[in-house]
Structure formats: structure tokens, C-alpha cells
Design a protein around this motif. Structure first.
Motif, short mmCIF file in Angstrom:
data_model
loop_
_atom_site.label_atom_id
_atom_site.label_comp_id
_atom_site.label_asym_id
_atom_site.label_seq_id
_atom_site.Cartn_x
_atom_site.Cartn_y
_atom_site.Cartn_z
N LEU A 1 0.84 -1.18 0.00
CA LEU A 1 0.00 0.00 0.00
C LEU A 1 0.88 1.24 0.00
CD1 LEU A 1 -3.16 0.57 0.59
CD2 LEU A 1 -2.35 1.14 2.88
N ARG A 2 0.66 2.12 -0.97
CA ARG A 2 1.46 3.35 -1.03
C ARG A 2 0.57 4.57 -1.18
NH1 ARG A 2 6.85 2.91 -4.25
NH2 ARG A 2 7.64 0.89 -3.64
N PRO A 3 0.27 5.25 -0.07
CA PRO A 3 -0.51 6.48 -0.17
C PRO A 3 0.34 7.57 -0.83
CG PRO A 3 -0.25 5.76 2.13
CD PRO A 3 0.66 4.94 1.30
N GLY B 1 3.06 -1.91 -10.50
CA GLY B 1 2.82 -1.13 -9.29
C GLY B 1 4.11 -0.56 -8.72
N ASP B 2 5.20 -1.29 -8.85
CA ASP B 2 6.50 -0.82 -8.38
C ASP B 2 6.87 0.47 -9.12
OD1 ASP B 2 8.95 -0.69 -7.17
OD2 ASP B 2 9.80 -2.43 -8.17
N ILE B 3 6.72 0.44 -10.43
CA ILE B 3 7.11 1.59 -11.24
C ILE B 3 6.16 2.77 -11.01
CG2 ILE B 3 7.48 2.41 -13.60
CD1 ILE B 3 8.05 -0.60 -14.31
N SER C 1 4.35 3.46 -8.47
CA SER C 1 4.39 4.11 -7.16
C SER C 1 5.60 5.02 -7.01
CB SER C 1 4.26 3.11 -6.01
OG SER C 1 4.95 1.95 -6.25
N ASP C 2 6.72 4.68 -7.62
CA ASP C 2 7.85 5.63 -7.58
C ASP C 2 7.53 6.88 -8.39
OD1 ASP C 2 9.15 3.68 -6.09
OD2 ASP C 2 11.08 4.01 -7.09
N LEU C 3 6.88 6.68 -9.52
CA LEU C 3 6.49 7.83 -10.34
C LEU C 3 5.56 8.74 -9.56
CD1 LEU C 3 6.26 9.25 -13.16
CD2 LEU C 3 4.32 7.77 -13.60
MG MG Z 1 10.69 0.51 -6.11
#
Ligand code: MG
Ligand code: NAI
Length: 359
Positions: free
Chosen positions: A104-106, A248-250, A252-254
Motif C-alpha cells: 500500500l502506497r498512499p 505497481g512498483d514503477i 508508485s515511484d512515479l
Molecule cells: Mg521501487
């Protein structure tokens, strides 16, 4: 007072050793204020241990964490050790053994935190990344190493159960917010796994909508390349985004870069059924370039700690911590990565000041 929450603390490497103590200072203050208790179990696991013993954590490390309520992680990684050793030696085994299938990344605009957009205000979205299967699989191999015929194959694994449970989590989260759910896909190019993802996500949302939630979920599936552009051009139009492990990894950093960068972003690795401990960490790594200088921004770690308190059922304390963090940032006291002059300790003290004045 109910029984103390048992939290394993893995500060890890580099600035993890600086931002984790900052977060613990905040929780100790909150515990006193809101009448709960935490038993911290300090784990000196990480690269230093690897150099000493050849392993990032003890052989029975996972078993030692298993009866805790949560894990608070700083960061792992050191310039002299390959990153796959630090990642596969600690982080990934924890995520997988404890079925932390939701990452989960708010992502929210914070007061006083400048982002690259001319108007970066009012952004409030959550990325729900599938965290235990998908593109990050160990299935595959290399043949004919070093020869012209050399080849590498790596398989993506999506299971109906794995996609369904993360989609349901994201859909319920959307129903508790503004009702928007964006599913990241690439079913035009990846013709087996991604259409399967689309089908299972749509089925999960349909079932939840059928059960009559307060806010019906509006599902949009968007090709990930277009979604990447959209997150820069129209970030306010997104509420909850659900995505596979790699996408999702990409994304969320964006998304965290759009609201001002790596030092402020939190993440939670959740086992929603609570059969196993969940793990809370900042998005950033060990930042060897600034480690030991006392200038690391503890915002991501403190925000991750607020997510942890919420998960532990201390939602009032969690909200108070987030409010104090925002008030500290709004007051103009900022670390250098945000254009300020404060060090880790000074910024943390400002958060603590706001804890006692705003509640
Ligand atoms: Mg990452
Ligand atoms: P990083 O996030 O550690 O650092 C990237 C840049 O952002 C650096 O210039 C750093 O100084 C700055 N930065 C990061 N966090 C900051 C903070 N809180 N305050 C101020 N500045 C901050 O990423 P990098 O350099 O790619 O990786 C360094 C090590 O960390 C590697 O070994 C990598 O594998 C590991 N890593 C570990 C993660 C984890 O434990 N979950 C996640 C990402 C990287």
C-alpha cells in the motif's frame, strides 16, 4: 490499558539507522499521550550482520518475527554488497513468508513540499500493488551462459486467488474513499497474463458492487503507459490504483516523485487477514550518499509508522501523528532534500512539538 503491541524493529542500513529512531521517538510520545504501550524488539539485522556472518538475518529470523504484531523497517542496502543479496536475504522473504500480498502506497500532496508540477496541490491517491507474485517470480533460468546462443527466460505468475484478493482489497478501499478504482494493465501487448488480470479484477469489483457498498466502485482499466502519462498530467483524477507487482512498483515511484519525492513516501506491506505480521517502511533506500551525516528526512519513516499505528488499531494516534507531521512541514521547518536546513533531529523535534500542541 490493553496488552502492549509487539513490534519488531529492523532499522537496517544507512539512513535507516537515523530515521527509525526518529519514528520511535514519536511513537513513545504518542503512547504516553493516548495510553497504549509498545514493546519494541530490536533486530540488528542487515548488511553489517551479513559482513560478520554471511547472512542478513539469523536462520530462524522469520520464526522470531512470526508472533509479533508488526514489523517496522528502515532500509537495507550497502554499496559493497550486491542489491539482490540484501533484497532476497531479508525483505522479500519477509513479504512472502508472511503473505504480505498488498503493498500500500498512499500518495498525497503535503504542505510545503514542492513537487515538479506547477500545481501539485490536492493530489490524494493510493496505489495498491500486488506484492507476492506476478512478474517477480523465481521461475525461469539462463542457458548457454557466455555463448552467442545465451538465452534468459523468466515467467510471470498470476493466480486467480492472488489477483482476486488484491483486487478485493483495492475495491473495498476505493469504496471507503471516493469510489474510483483504476486498474493498471497492458493487455494489448501481454496477451495471456494481462487479460487474465483484467478479467479477475472486473469480477472482484462486480461482486463487491453487487453487495451494495455505500459508494459503488467505478472501475476503469487503463493501459499502464497511458496511466504513467496520466499520473503526471491528471493526478487528481485518480483515487485508488491497483496494479501488478512490476507495474505497481514503477507507478508508485512515479507517483511519489509527482508529490515531492523519495524522502517523504511511505509504504505498508499488509497481510490483510492478520494471520501474520505486516511490515511498514519508507519507500526510500539506505541512501549511502548521506548516511551518517544526520540530514536524512524522516518524513517517509514517520508516515509509515502512522500507517502501522492505524493497522494496530491505534487510529486516533495514527491520525494525530500524520497531522503533526503535516503541521511541522507547513511550519516551514524542512530537511535539505526539501530545500530547508533542518537535520533529522531538529525536524523530528518539530513534529513532536506539534504532537503536543495539536492534540
Ligand atoms: Mg521501487
Ligand atoms: P535511495 O532511496 O537510498 O537514495 C536515492 C537518493 O535519494 C539519494 O541521493 C539519497 O540521498 C536520497 N534520499 C533517499 N531517502 C532520503 C531521505 N529520507 N532524506 C533525504 N534524502 C534521501 O536509493 P538508491 O541510492 O538507489 O539505493 C541505495 C541503497 O538502498 C541500495 O543498496 C538499494 O538497493 C537500497 N534500497 C533499499 C530499499 C529498501 O530497503 N526497501 C528501497 C530502495 C533502495
Amino acid at each position: 490499558m490493553s496488552r502492549p503491541h509487539i513490534v519488531d524493529v529492523i532499522a537496517g542500513d544507512g539512513i535507516g539507522l537515523e530515521v527509525v529512531p526518529a519514528a520511535l521517538r514519536c511513537v513513545d510520545a504518542l503512547a504516553e499521550q493516548f495510553g497504549f504501550a509498545v514493546t519494541w524488539r530490536d533486530r540488528d539485522w542487515g548488511s553489517e550482520r551479513y559482513r560478520r556472518t554471511g547472512a542478513m538475518m539469523p536462520e530462524d529470523g522469520l520464526a522470531r518475527l512470526a508472533d509479533g504484531d508488526a514489523i517496522l523497517l528502515g532500509a537495507v542496502g550497502a554499496p559493497d554488497i550486491p542489491d539482490d543479496v540484501t533484497l532476497w536475504g531479508l525483505l522479500l522473504p519477509i513479504r512472502r513468508a508472511f503473505l504480505q500480498y498488498v503493498n500500500l502506497r498512499p500518495v498525497r500532496s503535503l504542505p510545503g513540499v514542492p513537487g515538479p508540477l506547477s500545481d501539485g496541490s490536492g493530489i490524494d491517491l493510493v496505489i495498491v500493488r500486488e506484492n507476492v507474485e506476478g512478474e517477480y517470480s523465481e521461475i525461469g533460468g539462463r542457458i548457454y551462459r557466455g555463448r552467442p546462443e545465451e538465452a534468459a527466460v523468466q515467467e510471470t505468475v498470476f493466480t486467480r486467488r492472488g489477483v482476486d484478493r488484491v483486487a478485493r482489497f483495492a475495491a473495498r478501499l476505493a469504496a471507503s474513499r471516493r469510489g474510483g478504482l483504476t486498474s493498471a494493465t497492458k493487455s494489448n501487448g501481454i496477451v495471456h497474463t494481462m487479460p487474465f488480470w483484467d478479467e479477475v479484477v472486473a469480477g472482484a469489483v462486480e461482486r463487491i458492487n453487487h453487495s451494495g457498498p455505500e459508494t459503488p466502485i467505478r472501475l476503469r482499466k487503463v493501459l499502464v503507459d497511458a496511466l504513467a502519462a496520466d499520473l503526471v498530467l491528471r493526478p487528481r483524477e485518480h483515487d485508488v490504483i491497483v496494479a501488478s507487482n512490476l507495474l505497481g512498483d514503477i507507478l508508485s515511484d512515479l507517483a511519489s516523485a509527482v508529490v515531492g519525492g523519495i524522502g517523504t513516501a511511505p509504504s505498508a506491506n499488509l497481510n490483510p487477514e492478520r494471520e501474520h505480521p505486516s511490515m511498514f517502511e519508507p519507500v526510500h533506500g539506505s541512501a549511502p550518499d548521506i548516511a551518517g551525516t544526520g540530514i536524512a528526512n524522516p518524513t517517509g519513516q514517520i508516515w509509515a509508522t502512522s500507517l502501522m499505528l492505524d493497522h494496530l488499531g491505534e487510529s486516533t494516534a495514527a491520525a494525530a501523528l500524520l497531522a503533526a507531521l503535516e503541521a511541522a512541514l507547513a511550519s516551514g521547518v524542512r530537511t535539505r532534500d526539501l530545500g530547508g536546513t533542518a537535520g533529522t533531529d531538529e525536524f523530528t523535534s518539530t513534529v513532536l512539538d506539534h504532537l503536543t500542541t495539536t492534540t
